[in-house]
Design a protein around this motif. Structure first.
Motif, PDB file in Angstrom:
ATOM      1  N   ASP A 146      55.847  87.772  46.545  1.00 49.28           N
ATOM      2  CA  ASP A 146      57.099  87.158  46.980  1.00 49.28           C
ATOM      3  C   ASP A 146      56.875  85.868  47.769  1.00 49.28           C
ATOM      4  O   ASP A 146      57.594  84.876  47.593  1.00 49.28           O
ATOM      5  CB  ASP A 146      57.901  88.136  47.831  1.00 49.28           C
ATOM      6  CG  ASP A 146      58.650  89.152  46.977  1.00 49.28           C
ATOM      7  OD1 ASP A 146      58.726  88.949  45.755  1.00 49.28           O
ATOM      8  OD2 ASP A 146      59.148  90.144  47.539  1.00 49.28           O
ATOM      9  N   LYS A 184      55.920  83.076  45.529  1.00 48.85           N
ATOM     10  CA  LYS A 184      57.097  82.695  44.756  1.00 48.85           C
ATOM     11  C   LYS A 184      58.027  81.810  45.595  1.00 48.85           C
ATOM     12  O   LYS A 184      58.543  80.791  45.118  1.00 48.85           O
ATOM     13  CB  LYS A 184      57.834  83.961  44.316  1.00 48.85           C
ATOM     14  CG  LYS A 184      59.008  83.715  43.375  1.00 48.85           C
ATOM     15  CD  LYS A 184      59.782  85.012  43.131  1.00 48.85           C
ATOM     16  CE  LYS A 184      58.923  86.090  42.565  1.00 48.85           C
ATOM     17  NZ  LYS A 184      59.688  87.339  42.307  1.00 48.85           N
ATOM     18  N   TYR A 208      60.005  97.925  41.939  1.00 50.03           N
ATOM     19  CA  TYR A 208      61.019  96.987  42.432  1.00 50.03           C
ATOM     20  C   TYR A 208      61.211  97.186  43.928  1.00 50.03           C
ATOM     21  O   TYR A 208      61.646  98.243  44.378  1.00 50.03           O
ATOM     22  CB  TYR A 208      62.328  97.231  41.675  1.00 50.03           C
ATOM     23  CG  TYR A 208      63.456  96.299  42.038  1.00 50.03           C
ATOM     24  CD1 TYR A 208      63.294  94.921  41.967  1.00 50.03           C
ATOM     25  CD2 TYR A 208      64.697  96.798  42.415  1.00 50.03           C
ATOM     26  CE1 TYR A 208      64.336  94.057  42.274  1.00 50.03           C
ATOM     27  CE2 TYR A 208      65.751  95.945  42.729  1.00 50.03           C
ATOM     28  CZ  TYR A 208      65.562  94.575  42.657  1.00 50.03           C
ATOM     29  OH  TYR A 208      66.596  93.728  42.967  1.00 50.03           O
ATOM     30  N   PRO A 254      62.891  94.723  46.513  1.00 54.05           N
ATOM     31  CA  PRO A 254      63.503  93.412  46.742  1.00 54.05           C
ATOM     32  C   PRO A 254      63.501  92.978  48.205  1.00 54.05           C
ATOM     33  O   PRO A 254      63.571  93.802  49.114  1.00 54.05           O
ATOM     34  CB  PRO A 254      64.946  93.619  46.261  1.00 54.05           C
ATOM     35  CG  PRO A 254      65.206  95.067  46.501  1.00 54.05           C
ATOM     36  CD  PRO A 254      63.896  95.752  46.213  1.00 54.05           C
ATOM     37  N   SER A 284      65.961  90.591  49.957  1.00 54.71           N
ATOM     38  CA  SER A 284      67.180  89.805  49.725  1.00 54.71           C
ATOM     39  C   SER A 284      67.295  88.589  50.633  1.00 54.71           C
ATOM     40  O   SER A 284      68.175  87.748  50.442  1.00 54.71           O
ATOM     41  CB  SER A 284      68.418  90.692  49.893  1.00 54.71           C
ATOM     42  OG  SER A 284      68.449  91.275  51.181  1.00 54.71           O
ATOM     43  N   ILE A 339      66.548  77.574  42.564  1.00 54.12           N
ATOM     44  CA  ILE A 339      66.401  78.985  42.185  1.00 54.12           C
ATOM     45  C   ILE A 339      66.939  79.202  40.775  1.00 54.12           C
ATOM     46  O   ILE A 339      66.314  79.891  39.950  1.00 54.12           O
ATOM     47  CB  ILE A 339      67.143  79.897  43.185  1.00 54.12           C
ATOM     48  CG1 ILE A 339      66.550  79.733  44.590  1.00 54.12           C
ATOM     49  CG2 ILE A 339      67.082  81.347  42.739  1.00 54.12           C
ATOM     50  CD1 ILE A 339      67.355  80.434  45.671  1.00 54.12           C
ATOM     51  N   SER A 354      64.568  77.708  38.048  1.00 57.21           N
ATOM     52  CA  SER A 354      63.394  78.552  37.844  1.00 57.21           C
ATOM     53  C   SER A 354      63.763  79.863  37.146  1.00 57.21           C
ATOM     54  O   SER A 354      63.055  80.324  36.237  1.00 57.21           O
ATOM     55  CB  SER A 354      62.737  78.854  39.194  1.00 57.21           C
ATOM     56  OG  SER A 354      61.643  79.725  39.044  1.00 57.21           O
ATOM     57  N   GLY A 355      64.881  80.460  37.562  1.00 62.06           N
ATOM     58  CA  GLY A 355      65.309  81.724  36.964  1.00 62.06           C
ATOM     59  C   GLY A 355      65.626  81.583  35.491  1.00 62.06           C
ATOM     60  O   GLY A 355      65.279  82.450  34.682  1.00 62.06           O
ATOM     61  N   TYR A 380      70.254  89.250  44.590  1.00 61.00           N
ATOM     62  CA  TYR A 380      70.007  88.578  43.314  1.00 61.00           C
ATOM     63  C   TYR A 380      68.963  87.484  43.496  1.00 61.00           C
ATOM     64  O   TYR A 380      69.176  86.503  44.205  1.00 61.00           O
ATOM     65  CB  TYR A 380      71.309  87.978  42.780  1.00 61.00           C
ATOM     66  CG  TYR A 380      71.143  87.152  41.517  1.00 61.00           C
ATOM     67  CD1 TYR A 380      70.810  87.764  40.312  1.00 61.00           C
ATOM     68  CD2 TYR A 380      71.310  85.764  41.533  1.00 61.00           C
ATOM     69  CE1 TYR A 380      70.650  87.017  39.157  1.00 61.00           C
ATOM     70  CE2 TYR A 380      71.153  85.011  40.373  1.00 61.00           C
ATOM     71  CZ  TYR A 380      70.819  85.642  39.194  1.00 61.00           C
ATOM     72  OH  TYR A 380      70.651  84.896  38.055  1.00 61.00           O
ATOM     73  N   GLN A 381      67.797  87.684  42.891  1.00 62.19           N
ATOM     74  CA  GLN A 381      66.717  86.697  42.896  1.00 62.19           C
ATOM     75  C   GLN A 381      66.383  86.190  44.296  1.00 62.19           C
ATOM     76  O   GLN A 381      66.233  84.990  44.537  1.00 62.19           O
ATOM     77  CB  GLN A 381      67.069  85.511  41.982  1.00 62.19           C
ATOM     78  CG  GLN A 381      67.155  85.886  40.513  1.00 62.19           C
ATOM     79  CD  GLN A 381      67.343  84.679  39.609  1.00 62.19           C
ATOM     80  OE1 GLN A 381      67.693  83.590  40.055  1.00 62.19           O
ATOM     81  NE2 GLN A 381      67.095  84.852  38.329  1.00 62.19           N
ATOM     82  N   MET A 399      74.650  81.750  39.073  1.00 63.36           N
ATOM     83  CA  MET A 399      74.424  82.910  38.213  1.00 63.36           C
ATOM     84  C   MET A 399      75.405  82.896  37.037  1.00 63.36           C
ATOM     85  O   MET A 399      75.023  83.104  35.888  1.00 63.36           O
ATOM     86  CB  MET A 399      74.570  84.202  39.010  1.00 63.36           C
ATOM     87  CG  MET A 399      74.322  85.469  38.198  1.00 63.36           C
ATOM     88  SD  MET A 399      74.485  86.952  39.209  1.00 63.36           S
ATOM     89  CE  MET A 399      76.272  87.064  39.355  1.00 63.36           C
ATOM     90  N   ILE A 426      70.871  86.833  31.300  1.00 61.04           N
ATOM     91  CA  ILE A 426      70.905  87.697  32.478  1.00 61.04           C
ATOM     92  C   ILE A 426      71.527  89.050  32.141  1.00 61.04           C
ATOM     93  O   ILE A 426      72.242  89.213  31.148  1.00 61.04           O
ATOM     94  CB  ILE A 426      71.690  87.057  33.650  1.00 61.04           C
ATOM     95  CG1 ILE A 426      73.196  86.963  33.314  1.00 61.04           C
ATOM     96  CG2 ILE A 426      71.125  85.709  34.014  1.00 61.04           C
ATOM     97  CD1 ILE A 426      74.070  86.651  34.507  1.00 61.04           C
TER      98      ILE A 426
END
Length: 409
Positions: free
Chosen positions: A62, A65, A102, A104, A106, A117, A120-121, A272-273, A304, A377
């Motif tokens: 993370d 990233k 997973y 996360p 956040s 973001i 990249s996503g 989310y991401q 998104m 997505i």
């Protein structure tokens, strides 16, 4: 009473033998943050004991990233290492099993430009589209489980010390995945039977529409004519039964791409991401989101929804009772794997082909003709509450109550 190590051992074994259902001579790919290394080693050992011929680890970090998203040239963010995407797709083509851990964070990308973001996503989703097709059509057995990292546990239990919050989160994971029962495998078999009974009931009804009502929500969701409700487990083309998610409490199917109308309000935060979206409301017309507002994360929500054309349409509707064990824990997990199983939810974006009769054998054109939504997505968000009422509406307009006050009638 069992020790923590015994519970952890059972969790790993349950993931490998029941969730993923590793087969003899199968390659297992584990996609994981480096913070979960100890657990990865335990799962690796269990996989080999189950007969895996090889275990491949796809490590992620993370912090690295986040550094890339903050500092790399924007042109670099538009690229994704194709050797990585092609490698995953090649292993899927060869029949590998995929396990994702997973955990996360956040708050990871708080303060990072949402535009960077999103760039990249989209690059990652586009590059991995071929690989994800294998998972979304159940051509391979796959599983998602969670592991309590320091960052995730801090979000869930911010007032506890690091040691206390990680311990408490482990206790919840063991409970909600039935690891702490006397016989976890038997407990899961009974749970699968209960969910399958709901699945069979709904498939027998052949509802044309669902009508969801709650504070801030008045939503009609038309279902594809050949829709199939699915619960708990799935079966690959080669006959391997597996559980994609542990925990799982949902029964879900496919909305018709242009058939959603009305307004829906979220009831739990969405991670989310690496960013948080909360207190958001979406208005649909003829299937498409035409208005979106959020109390937290408005710009992230907008990006998104602008990922591609299909991102503004629903790909899934899932029914989860308010009295599910996850909901009854009274904890917001800031982790979609857990939070989506505490609440009825819908997903923006890509549909699952197996939610249409014969869908996994259909061409893209045939899927589209049957109301399938295609997108880069697939983002679940939670809409259920103790005040949610749901009616099933048949083709002749007859209404039947499915949920009242958040639970099955």
């Amino acid at each position: 009473m069992k020790t923590f190590e015994q519970y952890l051992d059972q969790y790993a074994e349950l993931a490998v033998k029941v969730g993923l259902n590793v087969q003899k001579d199968q390659t297992v790919v584990i996609m994981t943050p480096i913070a979960c290394a100890d657990f990865v080693r335990k799962i690796t050992k269990k996989a080999y004991e189950a007969g895996a011929k090889d275990v491949v680890i796809d490590w992620d970090d993370d912090e690295v990233k986040a550094l890339r998203l903050k500092h790399a040239p924007e042109s670099t963010l538009r690229e994704y290492p194709m050797w990585r995407a092609n490698g995953l797709e090649e292993m899927a083509k060869g029949g590998a099993a995929f396990l994702q851990i997973y955990a996360p964070n956040s708050d990871l990308l708080k303060g990072v430009d949402p535009e960077r973001i999103a760039i990249s996503g989209k690059a990652a989703a586009t590059a991995r589209e071929g690989f994800l097709k294998y998972l979304r059509s159940n051509q391979v057995n796959w599983l998602m489980v969670s592991y309590p990292t320091a960052e995730w546990s801090a979000k869930v239990f911010p007032n506890l010390s690091e040691e206390e919050r990680i311990q408490k989160l482990w206790e919840q994971i063991f409970k909600l995945t039935r690891v702490d029962t006397e016989n976890p495998v038997a407990a899961w078999n009974a749970h699968i039977q209960n969910l399958t009974a709901k699945q069979e009931m709904l498939n027998g009804k052949r509802y044309k529409q669902l009508h969801l009502q709650a504070p801030g929500t008045d939503l009609y969701i038309e279902l594809v004519p050949k829709h199939v409700w699915v619960a708990a487990g799935s079966t690959t083309d080669s006959g391997i039964f597996f559980l994609p998610n542990m925990p799982t409490e949902e029964v879900f199917t496919m909305p018709l791409r242009g058939g959603t109308n009305g307004t829906v309000r979220s009831t739990l935060p969405l991670s989310y991401q690496g960013s948080l979206i909360d207190g958001f409301s979406l208005t649909f017309e003829n299937g498409k989101v035409v208005k979106a507002t959020a109390e937290v994360g408005q710009e992230v929500l907008n990006k998104m929804l602008d990922m591609d054309e299909g991102a503004r349409y629903l790909g899934e509707v899932a029914l989860v009772p308010y009295d599910s064990p996850i909901s009854q824990s009274g904890i917001i997990y800031y982790n979609t794997l857990f939070d989506e199983n505490a609440s009825c939810h819908v997903a923006l974006g890509n549909s699952y082909p197996f939610n249409i009769e014969g869908g996994t054998a259909m061409s893209p054109e045939e899927l589209a003709e049957n109301g399938y939504n295609k997108s880069l997505i697939h983002v679940d968000f939670m809409i259920g509450s103790a005040e949610m009422d749901i009616d099933g509406i048949t083709a002749d307009g007859t209404r039947e109550p499915l949920f009242r006050k958040g639970n099955w009638v």
